[in-house]
Design a protein around this motif. Structure first.
Motif, short mmCIF file in Angstrom:
data_model
loop_
_atom_site.label_atom_id
_atom_site.label_comp_id
_atom_site.label_asym_id
_atom_site.label_seq_id
_atom_site.Cartn_x
_atom_site.Cartn_y
_atom_site.Cartn_z
N GLU A 11 -40.76 6.31 36.03
CA GLU A 11 -39.86 5.46 37.25
C GLU A 11 -40.65 5.35 38.47
O GLU A 11 -40.70 4.08 38.97
CB GLU A 11 -38.56 6.28 37.47
CG GLU A 11 -37.67 5.56 38.52
CD GLU A 11 -36.53 6.41 38.85
OE1 GLU A 11 -35.76 5.87 39.96
OE2 GLU A 11 -36.13 7.20 38.06
N GLU A 12 -41.54 6.10 38.79
CA GLU A 12 -42.32 5.83 39.95
C GLU A 12 -43.17 4.78 39.80
O GLU A 12 -43.77 4.09 40.89
CB GLU A 12 -42.87 7.25 40.36
CG GLU A 12 -44.03 7.92 39.55
CD GLU A 12 -43.25 8.81 38.70
OE1 GLU A 12 -44.08 9.44 38.26
OE2 GLU A 12 -42.26 8.85 38.61
N ALA A 13 -43.68 4.60 38.43
CA ALA A 13 -44.75 3.72 38.10
C ALA A 13 -44.15 2.18 38.20
O ALA A 13 -44.63 1.11 37.95
CB ALA A 13 -45.51 3.79 36.87
N THR A 14 -42.57 2.15 38.08
CA THR A 14 -42.21 0.82 38.13
C THR A 14 -41.18 0.58 39.30
O THR A 14 -40.15 -0.04 39.28
CB THR A 14 -41.59 0.73 36.77
OG1 THR A 14 -40.49 1.73 36.84
CG2 THR A 14 -42.27 0.74 35.48
N ALA A 15 -41.62 1.45 40.35
CA ALA A 15 -40.66 1.20 41.50
C ALA A 15 -40.19 -0.10 42.03
O ALA A 15 -39.31 -0.14 42.65
CB ALA A 15 -41.03 2.44 42.78
N LEU A 16 -41.36 -1.02 41.90
CA LEU A 16 -41.20 -2.35 42.60
C LEU A 16 -40.84 -3.30 41.46
O LEU A 16 -40.53 -4.41 41.95
CB LEU A 16 -42.53 -2.60 43.21
CG LEU A 16 -43.05 -1.42 44.46
CD1 LEU A 16 -44.34 -2.20 45.00
CD2 LEU A 16 -42.17 -1.36 45.54
N GLY A 75 -41.85 -6.17 44.16
CA GLY A 75 -42.95 -6.73 43.84
C GLY A 75 -43.89 -6.59 42.79
O GLY A 75 -43.37 -5.64 41.98
N ALA A 76 -45.34 -6.74 42.81
CA ALA A 76 -46.03 -6.43 41.87
C ALA A 76 -47.59 -6.54 42.22
O ALA A 76 -47.78 -7.39 43.13
CB ALA A 76 -45.74 -7.18 40.41
N ALA A 77 -48.45 -5.87 41.56
CA ALA A 77 -49.91 -6.11 41.60
C ALA A 77 -50.30 -6.76 40.40
O ALA A 77 -49.72 -6.56 39.32
CB ALA A 77 -50.61 -4.93 42.06
N LYS A 78 -51.27 -7.86 40.31
CA LYS A 78 -51.79 -8.28 39.29
C LYS A 78 -53.32 -8.25 39.25
O LYS A 78 -53.94 -8.58 40.43
CB LYS A 78 -51.16 -9.60 39.01
CG LYS A 78 -51.78 -10.17 37.50
CD LYS A 78 -51.22 -11.46 37.48
CE LYS A 78 -51.54 -12.35 36.23
NZ LYS A 78 -51.03 -13.66 36.11
#
Length: 221
Positions: free
Chosen positions: A5-10, A165-168
């Motif tokens: 869950e913490e890896a998909t928090a955003l 949001g996300a990082a890419k």
């Protein structure tokens, strides 16, 4: 494998990558690393029904991202209390493949969605402006003339919680079609990066004013 869950928090419906989804990262640490590496951001917003983009400096304090501008700015007034999209990008290299189709770039980017909030409390606003200077120009704030009341009044500070949001990120060599690896064509990466150059003194500096030691601590990000 299901991500913790913490890896998909955003992650959300609009921040989830549809293409090249393997490059997407939704954990706070990945997003924070991009924000902290590049102070220049572009912020998308609506003004008078039209979409606009504002390039400006951003800085992060904990789980909020901040930016500032003139209190009289139409852009700043339009953003306050409204949905915005903030993006930050670092280009790390040109990627040259064996076909034009597979040419690419190595990069790190972050995109955030949320509602911009104006920092109204003057003490909090002053503290955030100090945090900006300390982050971008370490050691400089204490050497400056203190900010006066009119300057504080004329400056607006906005912030947005980092909640969606996300990082890419793309890194590494080109990825060609398997049959193209047999072609006698050079392929690889041309790295790139920003660099700070030697300081240029203001011609109006008073005679005998030495270059401060804290200039050696200034970095990009």
């Amino acid at each position: 494998m299901r991500q913790p869950e913490e890896a998909t928090a955003l992650k959300s419906g609009r921040s989830r990558l549809r293409r090249a989804h393997e490059r997407g990262l939704y954990d706070r640490e990945s997003v924070y690393q991009v924000l902290d590496a590049m102070p220049l951001a572009h912020i998308g917003y609506q003004i008078d029904g039209a979409t606009s983009v504002l390039p400006t400096l951003q800085w992060r304090e904990g789980d909020h991202v901040y930016w500032h501008g003139s209190a009289a700015s139409r852009a700043i007034r339009a953003m306050a209390g409204a949905e915005v999209c903030l993006s930050v990008t670092c280009m790390d290299g040109y990627v040259l493949a064996r076909s034009a189709f597979h040419h690419s770039v190595n990069f790190r980017s972050a995109m955030l969605f949320g509602v911009a909030e104006q920092v109204a409390d003057e003490d909090a606003k002053a503290a955030s402006l100090k945090a900006m200077v300390d982050r971008i120009f370490p050691g400089r704030w204490e050497t400056l003339r203190p900010m006066n009341a009119q300057e504080l009044k004329a400056t607006a500070v906005l912030r947005m919680p980092i909640e969606e949001g996300a990082a890419k990120i793309r890194s590494g060599p080109p990825k060609d079609d398997e049959e193209d690896y047999a072609l006698p064509i050079w392929a690889g990466v041309v790295p790139m990066g920003l660099e700070l150059k030697p300081p240029q003194p203001d011609p109006a500096n008073l005679e005998g004013v030495a270059m401060p030691d804290h200039l050696s601590r200034i970095r990009i990000g």
